[in-house]
Design a protein around this motif. Structure first.
Motif, short mmCIF file in Angstrom:
data_model
loop_
_atom_site.label_atom_id
_atom_site.label_comp_id
_atom_site.label_asym_id
_atom_site.label_seq_id
_atom_site.Cartn_x
_atom_site.Cartn_y
_atom_site.Cartn_z
N UNK A 197 40.21 39.12 31.58
CA UNK A 197 38.79 38.86 31.34
C UNK A 197 38.07 38.78 32.68
N UNK A 198 36.82 39.21 32.69
CA UNK A 198 36.03 39.26 33.92
C UNK A 198 34.96 38.17 33.85
N UNK A 199 35.35 36.96 34.27
CA UNK A 199 34.44 35.82 34.19
C UNK A 199 33.41 35.87 35.32
N UNK A 200 32.17 35.57 34.99
CA UNK A 200 31.13 35.45 36.01
C UNK A 200 30.62 36.79 36.50
N UNK A 201 29.51 36.76 37.20
CA UNK A 201 28.89 37.96 37.75
C UNK A 201 28.65 37.75 39.24
N UNK A 202 29.50 38.32 40.08
CA UNK A 202 29.31 38.18 41.53
C UNK A 202 27.97 38.77 41.97
N UNK A 203 27.38 38.25 43.04
CA UNK A 203 26.09 38.76 43.52
C UNK A 203 26.25 40.06 44.30
N UNK A 204 26.99 40.99 43.72
CA UNK A 204 27.24 42.30 44.34
C UNK A 204 27.18 43.35 43.24
N UNK B 133 51.70 42.27 39.53
CA UNK B 133 50.86 42.58 40.68
C UNK B 133 49.39 42.53 40.24
N UNK B 134 48.64 41.67 40.89
CA UNK B 134 47.26 41.40 40.53
C UNK B 134 46.30 42.27 41.34
N UNK B 135 45.42 42.97 40.65
CA UNK B 135 44.27 43.59 41.28
C UNK B 135 43.07 42.69 40.99
N UNK B 136 42.62 41.97 42.00
CA UNK B 136 41.49 41.08 41.84
C UNK B 136 40.22 41.75 42.38
N UNK B 137 39.07 41.22 42.02
CA UNK B 137 37.81 41.84 42.39
C UNK B 137 37.61 41.84 43.91
N UNK B 138 37.07 42.95 44.40
CA UNK B 138 36.90 43.18 45.83
C UNK B 138 35.44 43.41 46.20
N UNK B 139 35.16 43.36 47.50
CA UNK B 139 33.85 43.71 48.03
C UNK B 139 33.57 45.20 47.73
N UNK B 140 32.41 45.54 47.19
CA UNK B 140 32.09 46.95 46.98
C UNK B 140 32.01 47.70 48.31
N UNK B 141 32.59 48.89 48.36
CA UNK B 141 32.55 49.71 49.58
C UNK B 141 32.25 51.16 49.21
N UNK B 142 32.16 52.01 50.22
CA UNK B 142 32.03 53.44 50.01
C UNK B 142 33.38 54.06 49.74
N UNK B 143 33.55 55.31 50.18
CA UNK B 143 34.78 56.04 49.88
C UNK B 143 36.00 55.45 50.56
N UNK C 2 30.48 38.92 53.42
CA UNK C 2 30.64 39.75 52.23
C UNK C 2 31.83 39.26 51.38
N UNK C 3 32.90 38.88 52.05
CA UNK C 3 34.07 38.37 51.32
C UNK C 3 33.73 37.09 50.57
N UNK C 4 32.89 36.25 51.19
CA UNK C 4 32.51 34.99 50.57
C UNK C 4 31.74 35.16 49.27
N UNK C 5 31.05 36.28 49.13
CA UNK C 5 30.31 36.53 47.90
C UNK C 5 31.23 36.80 46.72
N UNK C 6 32.39 37.36 46.99
CA UNK C 6 33.30 37.80 45.94
C UNK C 6 34.47 36.86 45.73
N UNK C 7 34.90 36.15 46.79
CA UNK C 7 36.12 35.35 46.73
C UNK C 7 36.19 34.38 45.55
N UNK C 8 35.12 33.65 45.21
CA UNK C 8 35.24 32.74 44.06
C UNK C 8 35.63 33.48 42.77
N UNK C 9 35.20 34.71 42.64
CA UNK C 9 35.51 35.49 41.44
C UNK C 9 36.92 36.07 41.53
N UNK C 10 37.35 36.38 42.74
CA UNK C 10 38.74 36.81 42.95
C UNK C 10 39.69 35.67 42.58
N UNK C 11 39.32 34.46 42.97
CA UNK C 11 40.13 33.28 42.63
C UNK C 11 40.16 33.09 41.12
#
Length: 291
Positions: free
Chosen positions: A25-32, A107-117, A137-146
Motif C-alpha cells: 500500500x502507498x500511504x501518504x502523498x510525498x511533496x514530490x 527485497x524492498x523497493x521503497x519510494x525514491x526522489x524523482x529523477x530524470x533518466x 530532496x531526500x528529506x521530502x521522501x524519507x518519511x514515506x520510504x520509512x
C-alpha cells in the motif's frame, strides 16, 4: 540458432514468472511528483545494477529450499542515497546468500526522489557541486520510504503462514539510505509493524539522526567501516551507544577499511565477510536456527 533463441526466451519467461512481486500500500502523498517511470539499468558510474524513480513500493520474495527453511525472514532495503536502489550487491545477492542459510528474504523497493533518466548521474553531480540539496530532496521522501518499510514488516507478519515463516522472527536490514529506512522503522513501528531485529549497514545518519530507543526496541547489529568516505562511522557508533545505554541487545562490527557501499562486493578485505558476522550474531541471539 532459432532453437537456441526459443530456449532462451522460454528460460527468461520462466524466470520472470517465478518472481514473486508484492505490491505494498502507498500511504501518504510525498511533496514530490514522479514524471519518469521506474527504470532499471546498469550504472557504469556505480558499476552496479540500479533502479530509479520508484513511486510504487514493492517486495520481491526470495524463498529458501523447503528442507532448509528456518522460519526466519529478513526484509532487505538497498541503498543509493534515495536517488536510486543498488538492487544487486545490496539486494538480490544478499537475498540469495540468506536463502542458502534457510532465511526467507524480501527485497524492498521503497519510494525514491524523482529523477530524470539517470538518477545515479544526478546524485553524483550534486555530490560534487551541491551536496546539501541531496539531503533536502531526500528529506521530502524519507518519511514515506520509512512508511514503506513499516508496511513491509506488517505485510510479512500478516502473511507469515503463507511464506512459511515465524511471525516473531522478522528482521529488517538496510544499506546506507536503506539503513536510514531501517533505523526509521526502528523508531516508528506499531505492534503490527515492529521488526524483531534490525541490521543497519553503513547507515546514513545525516538524514536519520540518532534518537532515544523505544522501551521495547528490538535487538540490533550494525556494520560500518572507519574509513567510510561519507563520514558515517560516528553515526553508527552513536546508534550503537544509544542501544547499549538503554540496555538493549546490540552488536557492532566496525571495520578499519571497507569504504562505503561495499555490500556483497569482494574487495579482498575483512569487510568482505560482514554477512557472516551478521549470521553468527543472529545465531547467538536465537533469531535463526541452524535447522
Amino acid at each position: 540458432m532459432k532453437s537456441l533463441l526459443w530456449v532462451g526466451m522460454c528460460f527468461l519467461s520462466v524466470t520472470i514468472s517465478a518472481q514473486e512481486i508484492i505490491k505494498l500500500s502507498k500511504d501518504g502523498n510525498p511533496p514530490v511528483e514522479w514524471t519518469s517511470p521506474e527504470t532499471e539499468y546498469y550504472s557504469e558510474i556505480w558499476q552496479a545494477q540500479v533502479t530509479t524513480n520508484v513511486s510504487e513500493p514493492t517486495l520481491q520474495v526470495y524463498r529458501p529450499k523447503e528442507a532448509t527453511n528456518t522460519g526466519t525472514a529478513v526484509i532487505v532495503a538497498p541503498g543509493g542515497g534515495l536517488y536510486a536502489l543498488s538492487t544487486t550487491t545490496e539486494g538480490s545477492q544478499v537475498a540469495q546468500w540468506l536463502n542458502e542459510k534457510g532465511i526467507t528474504a524480501f527485497v524492498l523497493k521503497y519510494r525514491l526522489v524523482p529523477t530524470g533518466e539517470d538518477g545515479v548521474a544526478e546524485i553524483e553531480e550534486l555530490s560534487a557541486n551541491n551536496p546539501d540539496k541531496i539531503g533536502v530532496e531526500a528529506g521530502k521522501v524519507l518519511p514515506y520510504s520509512i512508511q514503506d518499510g513499516l508496511n513491509a514488516v506488517a505485510h510479512v507478519r500478516k502473511n507469515a503462514d503463507s511464506y512459511g515463516i515465524k511471525p516473531d522472527k522478522i528482521g529488517f536490514m538496510g544499506f546506507s539510505a536503506g539503513g536510514a529506512v531501517t533505523v526509521g522503522v526502528g523508531y516508528n513501528y506499531t505492534e503490527e509493524s515492529r521488526p524483531d531485529f534490525l541490521v543497519p549497514i553503513y547507515y546514513w545518519s545525516y538524514v536519520m539522526p540518532v534518537q532515544e530507543p523505544k522501551a521495547d526496541s528490538p535487538p540490533m547489529f550494525l556494520i560500518c567501516a572507519s574509513d567510510d568516505p561519507l563520514g558515517l562511522a560516528p553515526g553508527s557508533i552513536a546508534l550503537y551507544s544509544s542501544w547499549l545505554e538503554a540496555g538493549k541487545p546490540v552488536g557492532m562490527h566496525m571495520y578499519s577499511k571497507g569504504g562505503h557501499g561495499f555490500g556483497m562486493r569482494k574487495q579482498g578485505l575483512p569487510s568482505d565477510t560482514w554477512i557472516e558476522r551478521f549470521y553468527e550474531w543472529s545465531l547467538a541471539q536465537n533469531l535463526v536456527s541452524t535447522n
